[in-house]
Scaffold this motif. Structure first.
Motif, PDB file in Angstrom:
ATOM      1  N   ALA A 221     -11.699  -3.402  62.311  1.00  0.00           N
ATOM      2  CA  ALA A 221     -10.871  -3.501  61.134  1.00  0.00           C
ATOM      3  C   ALA A 221     -11.015  -2.084  60.425  1.00  0.00           C
ATOM      4  CB  ALA A 221     -11.906  -4.467  59.966  1.00  0.00           C
ATOM      5  N   LYS A 222      -9.615  -2.079  59.801  1.00  0.00           N
ATOM      6  CA  LYS A 222      -9.293  -0.538  59.348  1.00  0.00           C
ATOM      7  C   LYS A 222      -8.637  -1.070  58.066  1.00  0.00           C
ATOM      8  CE  LYS A 222      -7.030   3.653  60.313  1.00  0.00           C
ATOM      9  NZ  LYS A 222      -6.247   4.566  61.308  1.00  0.00           N
ATOM     10  N   PHE A 223      -8.986  -0.242  57.027  1.00  0.00           N
ATOM     11  CA  PHE A 223      -8.066  -0.130  55.707  1.00  0.00           C
ATOM     12  C   PHE A 223      -7.929   1.425  55.359  1.00  0.00           C
ATOM     13  CE2 PHE A 223      -8.379   0.907  51.148  1.00  0.00           C
ATOM     14  CZ  PHE A 223      -7.294   0.159  50.698  1.00  0.00           C
ATOM     15  N   GLU A 224      -6.584   1.632  55.062  1.00  0.00           N
ATOM     16  CA  GLU A 224      -6.007   2.854  54.566  1.00  0.00           C
ATOM     17  C   GLU A 224      -5.295   2.865  53.568  1.00  0.00           C
ATOM     18  OE1 GLU A 224      -3.985   6.571  57.420  1.00  0.00           O
ATOM     19  OE2 GLU A 224      -3.200   4.405  57.561  1.00  0.00           O
ATOM     20  N   SER A 225      -5.518   3.985  52.652  1.00  0.00           N
ATOM     21  CA  SER A 225      -4.836   4.119  51.403  1.00  0.00           C
ATOM     22  C   SER A 225      -4.208   5.570  51.262  1.00  0.00           C
ATOM     23  CB  SER A 225      -5.671   3.552  50.232  1.00  0.00           C
ATOM     24  OG  SER A 225      -4.880   3.743  49.002  1.00  0.00           O
ATOM     25  N   VAL A 226      -3.283   5.886  50.750  1.00  0.00           N
ATOM     26  CA  VAL A 226      -2.619   7.152  50.482  1.00  0.00           C
ATOM     27  C   VAL A 226      -1.950   6.934  49.164  1.00  0.00           C
ATOM     28  CG1 VAL A 226      -0.950   8.856  51.569  1.00  0.00           C
ATOM     29  CG2 VAL A 226      -2.034   7.109  53.188  1.00  0.00           C
ATOM     30  N   THR A 227      -2.567   8.082  48.414  1.00  0.00           N
ATOM     31  CA  THR A 227      -1.733   8.164  46.973  1.00  0.00           C
ATOM     32  C   THR A 227      -1.356   9.662  46.788  1.00  0.00           C
ATOM     33  OG1 THR A 227      -3.895   8.893  46.266  1.00  0.00           O
ATOM     34  CG2 THR A 227      -3.462   6.461  46.134  1.00  0.00           C
ATOM     35  N   TYR A 228      -0.152   9.701  46.014  1.00  0.00           N
ATOM     36  CA  TYR A 228       0.690  10.788  46.050  1.00  0.00           C
ATOM     37  C   TYR A 228       0.625  11.069  44.207  1.00  0.00           C
ATOM     38  CZ  TYR A 228       1.754  11.613  50.667  1.00  0.00           C
ATOM     39  OH  TYR A 228       1.753  11.727  52.134  1.00  0.00           O
ATOM     40  N   PRO A 229      -0.063  11.766  43.397  1.00  0.00           N
ATOM     41  CA  PRO A 229      -0.218  11.722  42.092  1.00  0.00           C
ATOM     42  C   PRO A 229       1.253  11.938  41.512  1.00  0.00           C
ATOM     43  CG  PRO A 229      -2.135  12.510  42.892  1.00  0.00           C
ATOM     44  CD  PRO A 229      -1.291  12.515  44.243  1.00  0.00           C
ATOM     45  N   ASP A 230       2.029  12.945  42.095  1.00  0.00           N
ATOM     46  CA  ASP A 230       3.272  13.245  41.439  1.00  0.00           C
ATOM     47  C   ASP A 230       4.458  12.314  42.095  1.00  0.00           C
ATOM     48  OD1 ASP A 230       1.952  15.007  39.695  1.00  0.00           O
ATOM     49  OD2 ASP A 230       1.993  16.606  41.382  1.00  0.00           O
ATOM     50  N   PHE A 231       4.113  11.570  42.975  1.00  0.00           N
ATOM     51  CA  PHE A 231       4.998  10.847  43.763  1.00  0.00           C
ATOM     52  C   PHE A 231       4.706   9.470  43.881  1.00  0.00           C
ATOM     53  CE2 PHE A 231       6.013  15.348  44.861  1.00  0.00           C
ATOM     54  CZ  PHE A 231       7.372  15.405  44.556  1.00  0.00           C
ATOM     55  N   GLU A 232       4.428   8.827  42.858  1.00  0.00           N
ATOM     56  CA  GLU A 232       3.541   7.305  43.087  1.00  0.00           C
ATOM     57  C   GLU A 232       4.469   6.264  43.913  1.00  0.00           C
ATOM     58  OE1 GLU A 232       2.718   5.756  39.164  1.00  0.00           O
ATOM     59  OE2 GLU A 232       1.321   7.637  38.998  1.00  0.00           O
ATOM     60  N   ALA A 233       5.875   6.610  43.723  1.00  0.00           N
ATOM     61  CA  ALA A 233       6.740   5.659  44.765  1.00  0.00           C
ATOM     62  C   ALA A 233       6.252   5.755  46.441  1.00  0.00           C
ATOM     63  CB  ALA A 233       8.063   6.053  44.411  1.00  0.00           C
ATOM     64  N   PHE A 234       5.539   6.596  46.661  1.00  0.00           N
ATOM     65  CA  PHE A 234       5.350   6.858  48.066  1.00  0.00           C
ATOM     66  C   PHE A 234       3.809   6.517  48.335  1.00  0.00           C
ATOM     67  CE2 PHE A 234       8.797  10.003  47.573  1.00  0.00           C
ATOM     68  CZ  PHE A 234       9.463   9.411  48.178  1.00  0.00           C
ATOM     69  N   ASN A 235       3.050   5.855  47.286  1.00  0.00           N
ATOM     70  CA  ASN A 235       1.728   5.460  47.480  1.00  0.00           C
ATOM     71  C   ASN A 235       1.714   4.194  48.549  1.00  0.00           C
ATOM     72  OD1 ASN A 235       0.848   7.366  45.692  1.00  0.00           O
ATOM     73  ND2 ASN A 235       0.530   5.938  44.164  1.00  0.00           N
ATOM     74  N   ARG A 236       0.842   3.944  49.212  1.00  0.00           N
ATOM     75  CA  ARG A 236       0.813   2.927  50.179  1.00  0.00           C
ATOM     76  C   ARG A 236      -0.764   2.520  50.645  1.00  0.00           C
ATOM     77  NH1 ARG A 236       2.839   7.543  52.763  1.00  0.00           N
ATOM     78  NH2 ARG A 236       1.781   8.425  54.631  1.00  0.00           N
TER      79      ARG A 236
END
Length: 230
Positions: A65-80
């Motif tokens: 099992a794997k969970f991955e999260s990516v956040t861009y504080p200044d480009f929230e549209a690209f969070n995933r």
């Protein structure tokens, strides 16, 4: 591109991590990894975290099992966020060689660069691995994986993964990994990652650097990973 990949193999050999298709856990055995990375993607700075685990259901079957999260504080549209759950099967074990395969559902947004795939999907992969010890009793391994991912938005991706890992001393180890990915809706990508780490009594801790070499976008990451196993 082919010349670049050839130079990578000539200089660094194959690359490596534990979540590869060939190997399964012993019955009741488990493996857990937590990783956090600071990413820079075409000048945008973000944070990536993932949690990955394996559990041995038998001597030939392992669930992952794997969970991955990516956040861009200044480009929230690209969070995933992305999720994966698979069953891995050992197909053949001959001496130091192992052949295996795994498959299972995926969900979320998976991206290469600023483009990506969305929704539910399915991943299937197969791999060949080699593991042994040198004359000093230090472990090393190498593997090659091939994976295919389909998602409900019509996105399809093909990925090859190559890995290598070795104990340099009783405590210090090195891993390397190379990813080559192509897709009909995501950017083609070639990533190289190097990690150096320390075996402690109960966990392994490593520092690493990942870089995009494909040329379609610029991406680098500095990461730290913690691994525990039984």
């Amino acid at each position: 591109m082919r010349g670049l990949v050839t130079q990578i193999f000539a200089a660094a050999g194959l690359a490596g991590v534990a979540d590869a298709a060939p190997w399964v856990r012993d019955d009741g055995g488990w493996y857990a990894r937590a990783l956090i990375a600071h990413d820079t993607l075409d000048g945008a700075e973000g944070w990536r975290g993932d949690a990955y685990g394996e559990y041995g259901l038998s001597d030939t079957w392992t669930v992952t099992a794997k969970f991955e999260s990516v956040t861009y504080p200044d480009f929230e549209a690209f969070n995933r966020d992305a999720y994966r759950l698979t069953l891995r099967r050992k197909l053949l074990d001959h001496g130091k060689w192992t052949l295996g395969a795994e498959a299972g559902p995926v969900y979320g947004t998976t991206a290469t660069g600023f483009t990506g795939c969305n929704g539910f999907g399915f991943e299937a992969r197969g791999g060949l691995g080699y593991s042994s010890q040198n004359d000093e009793g230090r472990s090393f391994y190498a593997f090659a994986d091939a994976a295919q991912i389909w998602q409900e938005d019509g996105c399809q991706r093909s990925r090859a993964e190559f890995g290598y890992g070795s104990d340099l001393t009783e405590r210090i180890f090195l891993t390397q990994q190379l990813w080559i990915e192509e897709g009909n809706q995501s950017a083609d990508s070639v990533k190289l990652e190097n990690q150096v780490g320390v075996h402690f009594d109960k966990v392994d801790v490593s520092l690493g650097y990942r870089e995009e070499l494909g040329g379609q976008f610029e991406e680098t990451a500095v990461l730290i990973a913690v691994v525990a196993r039984r």
